[in-house]
Motif scaffolding. Structure first.
Motif, PDB file in Angstrom:
ATOM      1  N   PRO A  90       0.821  -1.227   0.000  1.00  0.00           N
ATOM      2  CA  PRO A  90       0.000   0.000   0.000  1.00  0.00           C
ATOM      3  C   PRO A  90       0.849   1.268   0.000  1.00  0.00           C
ATOM      4  O   PRO A  90       0.432   2.293  -0.522  1.00  0.00           O
ATOM      5  CB  PRO A  90      -0.802  -0.108   1.291  1.00  0.00           C
ATOM      6  N   THR A  91       2.071   1.197   0.562  1.00  0.00           N
ATOM      7  CA  THR A  91       2.984   2.336   0.525  1.00  0.00           C
ATOM      8  C   THR A  91       2.340   3.614   1.050  1.00  0.00           C
ATOM      9  O   THR A  91       2.366   4.655   0.390  1.00  0.00           O
ATOM     10  CB  THR A  91       3.515   2.560  -0.912  1.00  0.00           C
ATOM     11  N   LEU A  92       1.712   3.516   2.227  1.00  0.00           N
ATOM     12  CA  LEU A  92       1.142   4.702   2.849  1.00  0.00           C
ATOM     13  C   LEU A  92       2.130   5.244   3.874  1.00  0.00           C
ATOM     14  O   LEU A  92       2.972   4.512   4.370  1.00  0.00           O
ATOM     15  CB  LEU A  92      -0.174   4.343   3.547  1.00  0.00           C
ATOM     16  N   VAL A 102      -4.097  10.574   1.159  1.00  0.00           N
ATOM     17  CA  VAL A 102      -4.722  10.803  -0.145  1.00  0.00           C
ATOM     18  C   VAL A 102      -4.432  12.221  -0.643  1.00  0.00           C
ATOM     19  O   VAL A 102      -4.340  12.477  -1.836  1.00  0.00           O
ATOM     20  CB  VAL A 102      -6.241  10.537  -0.059  1.00  0.00           C
ATOM     21  N   TRP A 103      -4.233  13.112   0.306  1.00  0.00           N
ATOM     22  CA  TRP A 103      -3.917  14.509  -0.029  1.00  0.00           C
ATOM     23  C   TRP A 103      -2.530  14.647  -0.669  1.00  0.00           C
ATOM     24  O   TRP A 103      -2.259  15.597  -1.405  1.00  0.00           O
ATOM     25  CB  TRP A 103      -4.034  15.329   1.265  1.00  0.00           C
ATOM     26  N   VAL A 148      -6.966   2.741  -0.019  1.00  0.00           N
ATOM     27  CA  VAL A 148      -6.459   4.102   0.215  1.00  0.00           C
ATOM     28  C   VAL A 148      -5.402   4.429  -0.840  1.00  0.00           C
ATOM     29  O   VAL A 148      -5.378   5.515  -1.411  1.00  0.00           O
ATOM     30  CB  VAL A 148      -5.838   4.228   1.627  1.00  0.00           C
ATOM     31  N   SER A 149      -4.554   3.437  -1.114  1.00  0.00           N
ATOM     32  CA  SER A 149      -3.497   3.623  -2.100  1.00  0.00           C
ATOM     33  C   SER A 149      -4.100   3.932  -3.481  1.00  0.00           C
ATOM     34  O   SER A 149      -3.593   4.783  -4.215  1.00  0.00           O
ATOM     35  CB  SER A 149      -2.659   2.356  -2.142  1.00  0.00           C
ATOM     36  N   ILE A 150      -5.194   3.233  -3.799  1.00  0.00           N
ATOM     37  CA  ILE A 150      -5.866   3.474  -5.081  1.00  0.00           C
ATOM     38  C   ILE A 150      -6.502   4.870  -5.087  1.00  0.00           C
ATOM     39  O   ILE A 150      -6.403   5.607  -6.068  1.00  0.00           O
ATOM     40  CB  ILE A 150      -6.927   2.384  -5.343  1.00  0.00           C
ATOM     41  N   ALA A 151      -7.112   5.240  -3.966  1.00  0.00           N
ATOM     42  CA  ALA A 151      -7.704   6.576  -3.864  1.00  0.00           C
ATOM     43  C   ALA A 151      -6.640   7.648  -4.081  1.00  0.00           C
ATOM     44  O   ALA A 151      -6.869   8.639  -4.778  1.00  0.00           O
ATOM     45  CB  ALA A 151      -8.372   6.760  -2.500  1.00  0.00           C
TER      46      ALA A 151
END
Lengths: 261, 283
Positions: A90-92, A102-103, A148-151
């Motif tokens: 996911p690399t968040l 996401v920002w 979230v990563s896709i978003a």
């Protein structure tokens, strides 16, 4: 109602790879002579065994590495914001909330959070995580983190989204769900995607074009069209049409493996 | 107790042993050190009494406590001086350590040129450098600070450097793809990634700056400035006031523990929302 998708040749061009090759350290040929034209709205899968240069191709398109031979041209020139990327992990950023993650693409372009609050919210709504706006990544499951990563990849509505085996680390059930959701998303926002995978089934279900690749050296073996109309749902997964496409892709993959060996 | 609760899930022998071990761990963590301390003090006291050791060689623990209370005014004033130097040195170590680490990650040239000297400064014993420092640095406070800083800055520097370089590779790629500037990469990616590492270095640096402050004062002696704890220990030693030496020593040790605990708490508060190290403690 199914939405008719024009054959690739008739769609406006987004990007063109012309005989692109990449050799590392002068000896390891990771990719040889790859040509690919990406049309707007295409969903292209790069399918192949390990070491076939799929990831190298993505890194070349993302301009993280430079080609040794050939050229990659964006129609109308390239801007940094033209691209969204989803990695295998996911690399968040663990220190930032879901919304702050996401920002990020906006933030790096100097846009304050209040200025893009609506876009961030909309992106989270599209992946079904609006309620997790202020959660930290550690509070989410693997599948949710990937959402979230896709978003984050699509929040800026980039011209092209690169996905590097995004669902490989997830369990099968989550993977199917995310496959379905990804197609729904694509229908809604009409994004263009290049999707790296080594799953035949995933590539057939998602793509309208499959580029089958072989290893040593990494190269394109064949391009298959999956002409089944979108939207595709679980019924498509059990259709004979799906099975036929899977057979064709598997056969092409076998050829690729045979040639590599 | 065994037959009255048949509805409860059965607890087998292994589970019972595990729970017993956990309870022992929980209670023992606090009580055992206290018991060991009490026994140690008792033994100390008895040895002094049985061997009739004079108090100017080894005082009884009770006398040390008495001295601590009696000399509190002198010792507390000295403690404040030492503490002031320690905290200032720690602040400078943080600024210097983080500043150098950022500089090193921004410029490979600077890193390659100066990193070896940072290591050399670190491995050279401060007692060996301090006398030289006090020859060339006139201002005594500046000299003390410099000594304490030399001891304390390195863990901050090396940990922060490691942290700044250990940002997730995919995130780095992402920042590049989005055309992040050097400053954005530092501010939004590298500094947050380095925070847990920095805090680990900070905890070590806290103890080291106290050591640095005390050692420097030993070497520098007093002159112009008010005396710190190290000077009080030396002075008490010359006068064979052994109880006061012990009392001052206790104050230094307690100070060290308080600094460590304070920095650990700070670390926990800063990381508790997202970092693994802090999560385990909560759960």
């Amino acid at each position: 109602m199914t939405v008719a998708i024009a054959p690739t040749g008739q769609r406006p061009e987004v990007l063109r790879m012309q005989a692109v090759g990449k050799t590392f350290g002068g000896t390891v040929e990771a990719l040889r002579d790859m040509s690919l034209t990406v049309g707007q709205g295409d969903f292209i899968s790069l399918l192949g065994p390990s070491g076939c240069g799929k990831s190298t191709a993505l890194r070349l398109i993302a301009d993280l590495i430079r080609p040794t031979a050939g050229a990659i041209r964006w129609a109308g020139g390239q801007n940094p914001g033209d691209l969204g990327v989803v990695f295998q992990e996911p690399t968040l950023m663990p220190w930032a909330t879901v919304a702050q993650n996401v920002w990020l693409p906006f933030r790096l372009r100097g846009k304050s959070f209040p200025a893009v609050r609506d876009e961030v919210r909309a992106a989270l709504r599209l992946v079904g995580l609006e309620a997790f706006h202020d959660s930290y990544p550690r509070e989410l499951s693997g599948g949710m983190k990937m959402r979230v990563s896709i978003a984050r990849a699509m929040v800026t509505r980039p011209r092209l989204i690169l996905m590097d085996e995004p669902f490989a680390a997830l369990d099968e059930i989550t993977r199917f769900k995310l496959n379905n959701d990804l197609l729904t998303l694509k229908q809604r926002i009409g994004c263009t995607v290049i999707f790296v995978t080594h799953s035949v089934f995933e590539s057939v279900f998602l793509s309208d074009r499959i580029v089958v690749m072989a290893a040593r050296p990494g190269r394109v073996i064949r391009e298959l069209a999956v002409d089944a109309p979108y939207p595709r749902d679980d019924a498509f997964r059990t259709s004979s049409e799906y099975a036929a496409h899977c057979r064709a892709a598997t056969a092409a993959l076998h050829t690729a493996m045979g040639e590599a060996a | 107790m065994t037959s009255a609760e048949p509805a409860l899930p059965q607890i087998d022998a292994e589970e019972r042993a595990r729970r017993k071990a956990a309870r022992f761990e929980r209670i023992g963590k606090w009580t055992l050190p206290v018991i060991a301390l009490a026994l140690g003090l008792l033994l100390w006291d008895r040895i002094v009494v049985w061997n009739q050791i004079p108090h100017y060689i080894l005082p009884r623990p009770g006398l040390v406590l008495e001295t601590l209370i009696e000399d509190w005014a002198i010792l507390f004033e000295a403690l404040l001086v030492t503490l002031q130097i320690t905290l200032m040195a720690l602040a400078v170590a943080v600024l210097g350590g983080v500043g150098l680490a950022v500089l090193f990650t921004q410029s490979r040239l600077i890193e390659m040129s100066f990193y070896p000297y940072a290591v050399i400064l670190q491995v050279t014993p401060i007692v060996a450098i301090a006398p030289l420092i006090f020859i060339y640095v006139d201002n005594r406070l500046a000299g003390l600070l410099l000594c304490a800083w030399l001891v304390a800055f390195f863990p901050v520097l090396s940990n922060t450097t490691l942290g700044l370089n250990s940002a997730d590779h995919n995130l780095r790629d992402l920042f590049r793809i989005y055309g992040a500037t050097r400053w954005q990469k530092l501010r939004y990616l590298q500094l947050p990634s380095a925070l847990p590492y920095f805090l680990g270095g900070l905890r070590i640096a806290g103890g080291l700056s106290l050591i640095g402050a005390v050692v420097a004062e030993y070497v520098a002696g007093t002159g112009g400035l008010k005396s710190g704890l190290a000077f009080r220990i030396l002075e008490a030693g010359y006068r064979l006031n052994i109880p006061r030496m012990f009392a001052a020593l206790i104050l230094i040790a307690v100070t060290g523990v308080v600094i460590f605990a304070g920095l650990s708490f700070l670390s926990h508060m800063l990381l508790r929302k997202w970092h693994e190290s802090a999560l385990k403690r909560e759960g």
